[in-house]
Scaffold this motif. Structure first.
Motif, PDB file in Angstrom:
ATOM      1  N   SER A 224      32.753   1.141  17.444  1.00  0.00           N
ATOM      2  CA  SER A 224      31.549   1.641  16.781  1.00  0.00           C
ATOM      3  C   SER A 224      30.966   0.554  15.888  1.00  0.00           C
ATOM      4  O   SER A 224      31.617  -0.472  15.611  1.00  0.00           O
ATOM      5  CB  SER A 224      31.885   2.863  15.932  1.00  0.00           C
ATOM      6  OG  SER A 224      32.793   2.486  14.901  1.00  0.00           O
ATOM      7  N   VAL A 225      29.754   0.750  15.427  1.00  0.00           N
ATOM      8  CA  VAL A 225      29.125  -0.201  14.506  1.00  0.00           C
ATOM      9  C   VAL A 225      29.986  -0.351  13.261  1.00  0.00           C
ATOM     10  O   VAL A 225      30.161  -1.457  12.732  1.00  0.00           O
ATOM     11  CB  VAL A 225      27.700   0.255  14.141  1.00  0.00           C
ATOM     12  CG1 VAL A 225      27.156  -0.576  12.980  1.00  0.00           C
ATOM     13  CG2 VAL A 225      26.778   0.138  15.338  1.00  0.00           C
ATOM     14  N   GLU A 226      30.555   0.756  12.801  1.00  0.00           N
ATOM     15  CA  GLU A 226      31.389   0.709  11.594  1.00  0.00           C
ATOM     16  C   GLU A 226      32.627  -0.164  11.807  1.00  0.00           C
ATOM     17  O   GLU A 226      33.003  -0.965  10.936  1.00  0.00           O
ATOM     18  CB  GLU A 226      31.811   2.138  11.193  1.00  0.00           C
ATOM     19  CG  GLU A 226      30.704   3.002  10.641  1.00  0.00           C
ATOM     20  CD  GLU A 226      29.739   3.497  11.716  1.00  0.00           C
ATOM     21  OE1 GLU A 226      28.624   3.921  11.358  1.00  0.00           O
ATOM     22  OE2 GLU A 226      30.105   3.460  12.928  1.00  0.00           O
ATOM     23  N   GLU A 227      33.256  -0.027  12.981  1.00  0.00           N
ATOM     24  CA  GLU A 227      34.459  -0.815  13.276  1.00  0.00           C
ATOM     25  C   GLU A 227      34.117  -2.304  13.387  1.00  0.00           C
ATOM     26  O   GLU A 227      34.829  -3.161  12.853  1.00  0.00           O
ATOM     27  CB  GLU A 227      35.080  -0.323  14.587  1.00  0.00           C
ATOM     28  CG  GLU A 227      36.400  -1.005  14.929  1.00  0.00           C
ATOM     29  CD  GLU A 227      37.029  -0.446  16.188  1.00  0.00           C
ATOM     30  OE1 GLU A 227      38.062  -0.989  16.625  1.00  0.00           O
ATOM     31  OE2 GLU A 227      36.492   0.541  16.747  1.00  0.00           O
ATOM     32  N   LEU A 228      33.018  -2.626  14.052  1.00  0.00           N
ATOM     33  CA  LEU A 228      32.606  -4.020  14.197  1.00  0.00           C
ATOM     34  C   LEU A 228      32.163  -4.604  12.863  1.00  0.00           C
ATOM     35  O   LEU A 228      32.437  -5.775  12.567  1.00  0.00           O
ATOM     36  CB  LEU A 228      31.476  -4.126  15.220  1.00  0.00           C
ATOM     37  CG  LEU A 228      31.846  -3.767  16.663  1.00  0.00           C
ATOM     38  CD1 LEU A 228      30.601  -3.763  17.538  1.00  0.00           C
ATOM     39  CD2 LEU A 228      32.884  -4.730  17.219  1.00  0.00           C
ATOM     40  N   ALA A 229      31.477  -3.795  12.062  1.00  0.00           N
ATOM     41  CA  ALA A 229      31.030  -4.254  10.745  1.00  0.00           C
ATOM     42  C   ALA A 229      32.221  -4.592   9.866  1.00  0.00           C
ATOM     43  O   ALA A 229      32.210  -5.587   9.126  1.00  0.00           O
ATOM     44  CB  ALA A 229      30.160  -3.185  10.086  1.00  0.00           C
ATOM     45  N   GLU A 230      33.274  -3.794   9.960  1.00  0.00           N
ATOM     46  CA  GLU A 230      34.481  -4.065   9.176  1.00  0.00           C
ATOM     47  C   GLU A 230      35.113  -5.387   9.619  1.00  0.00           C
ATOM     48  O   GLU A 230      35.562  -6.184   8.778  1.00  0.00           O
ATOM     49  CB  GLU A 230      35.475  -2.919   9.344  1.00  0.00           C
ATOM     50  CG  GLU A 230      36.725  -3.092   8.487  1.00  0.00           C
ATOM     51  CD  GLU A 230      37.669  -1.907   8.614  1.00  0.00           C
ATOM     52  OE1 GLU A 230      38.803  -2.018   8.111  1.00  0.00           O
ATOM     53  OE2 GLU A 230      37.276  -0.882   9.209  1.00  0.00           O
TER      54      GLU A 230
END
Length: 317
Positions: A224-230
Motif C-alpha cells: 500500500s502507499v502507507e507501506e511504501l511511504a514507511e
C-alpha cells in the motif's frame, strides 16, 4: 567436451567477451574441463578490440566447434567474405550458432537468420529489421532461440545467453551455480524485456529508489502507499506526491509493473503453476494477474508461458 568457437574481428566490442567467463566458471563449478574455448579470427594473430588493445587469436581453419559464437561491434559494418563463409559452414557443422548483440547483423548477413526469430540490442533492432526483412526481429527480448541459432540483446545479455547455453548442456542447477559464482543476481529469462521496470522509472531520489527496491523484494505484501511511504521514511501524502513527480506514475501502477515483470520471469522459467506465480508476485489470484497481463501485454499469461515452453523445446532440439 563441448568446444566453443568465439569469433572476433577488428573493432569487436570488448564487453561481449564477458560471456566467455560463463564457460570458464562452468569448468570451475563442475570441477572438470567441461568447455574448451577457442578465440578465433579469419587470419589468426592479434585482433584489435573496440578499446584499442589486441587479443591473440587462432585462425578459423577447417575445424568447427560444438558452439560457434560471433561477437558484435559498436558500429555495424559489412563483414568479410571469409567470416561469412565460415559462419555459413558452421550453421551445419556446429550444434549451435550464436550472435551477441550486433553479432545478429553478422548472422543475418550470412543468411542464417532468414525466416527465423532473432533479437539484438534495442538501439539496433529497427535497423536489423529494415536491412533484413526476412528476419523476425524480437526487439525487446534478452535473447532468442530459433532452432540451433541463438541471438542476444546488448553485450551484457550475452552473459544471460551463455548461462542459458550452460543450462541447455548441464542443467539448471549448474547454470545457477555459475551465476552465483559470477555474482549475477538472476539469470534473466530470454523473453524478459531489455528494459527493467526500475530502470524505466528512473527515480531521482534515494528515498523513492529505496521504496521501489523494497517493493521489488516484498511483492507478496499488499504494498500500500502507507507501506511504501514507511520504507521511504516519508508521510503517505509526501510519498505519493514525490513518487509521481519523479517517475510520472502512481505508486500502484509502478508496483503492478514490478509484479508483472517478476511474474513473467517465473513463467519463462517454467517451474511453478500459475496459482503459485500469482501468489508469489502479489496478484493474489490468477484472474487478477490475467487482467493485468492483458492490460500491459495484450496477451494472457498462458500465451507467454506457451511461448517460453516452445522456446525451451527448440533449445533442446
Amino acid at each position: 567436451m563441448p568446444a566453443i568457437g568465439f569469433l572476433v574481428f577488428d573493432g569487436f566490442q570488448v564487453m561481449g567477451m564477458a560471456a566467455l567467463s560463463v564457460f570458464e566458471m562452468a569448468n570451475h563449478v563442475l570441477d572438470r574441463p567441461a568447455y574448451e574455448v577457442h578465440v578465433l579470427s579469419e587470419h589468426g594473430g592479434p585482433v584489435k578490440s573496440s578499446l584499442g588493445f589486441n587479443i591473440d587469436t587462432a585462425p578459423f581453419g577447417t575445424e568447427f566447434r560444438d558452439t560457434t559464437i560471433t561477437i558484435g561491434s559498436l558500429i555495424v559494418k559489412p563483414s568479410s567474405d571469409g567470416l561469412l563463409a565460415y559462419l555459413r559452414e558452421a550453421a551445419t557443422a556446429s550444434r549451435r550458432v550464436a550472435g551477441i548483440c550486433t553479432g545478429a547483423f553478422v548472422l543475418a548477413e550470412a543468411g542464417l537468420l532468414d525466416g527465423r526469430r532473432a533479437t539484438t540490442h534495442w538501439g539496433h533492432a529497427r535497423s536489423l529489421q529494415r536491412q533484413y526483412p526476412r528476419v523476425q526481429v524480437e526487439e525487446d527480448r534478452i535473447f532468442s532461440v530459433d532452432g540451433n541459432v541463438w541471438t542476444s540483446a546488448g553485450m551484457s545479455a550475452g552473459v544471460d545467453m551463455a548461462l542459458a547455453l550452460v543450462e541447455n548442456d548441464f542443467g539448471q542447477e549448474v547454470a545457477k551455480a555459475v551465476a552465483r559464482k559470477l555474482v549475477v543476481y538472476l539469470r534473466r529469462a530470454g523473453g524478459q524485456s531489455q528494459f527493467s521496470t526500475l530502470l524505466e522509472l528512473e527515480p531521482k531520489s534515494d528515498r523513492v529508489r529505496k521504496a521501489l527496491i523494497y517493493a521489488k523484494e516484498n511483492l507478496k505484501n499488499e504494498l500500500s502507499v502507507e507501506e511504501l511511504a514507511e520504507a521511504a521514511s516519508l508521510s503517505p501524502r509526501q510519498f505519493s506526491r514525490v513518487f509521481r513527480q519523479e517517475t510520472g506514475q502512481s505508486p500502484a501502477k509502478a508496483v503492478e509493473h514490478l509484479r508483472l515483470e517478476a511474474a513473467r520471469v517465473m513463467m519463462e522459467e517454467g517451474r511453478h503453476p500459475m496459482d503459485v506465480i500469482a501468489r508469489e508476485t502479489g496478484f493474489a489470484d490468477r484472474e487478477r494477474m490475467r487482467r493485468a497481463f492483458l492490460r500491459t501485454y495484450g496477451q494472457p499469461p498462458q500465451v507467454i508461458r506457451r511461448s517460453a515452453e516452445n522456446e525451451r523445446a527448440h533449445a533442446v532440439h
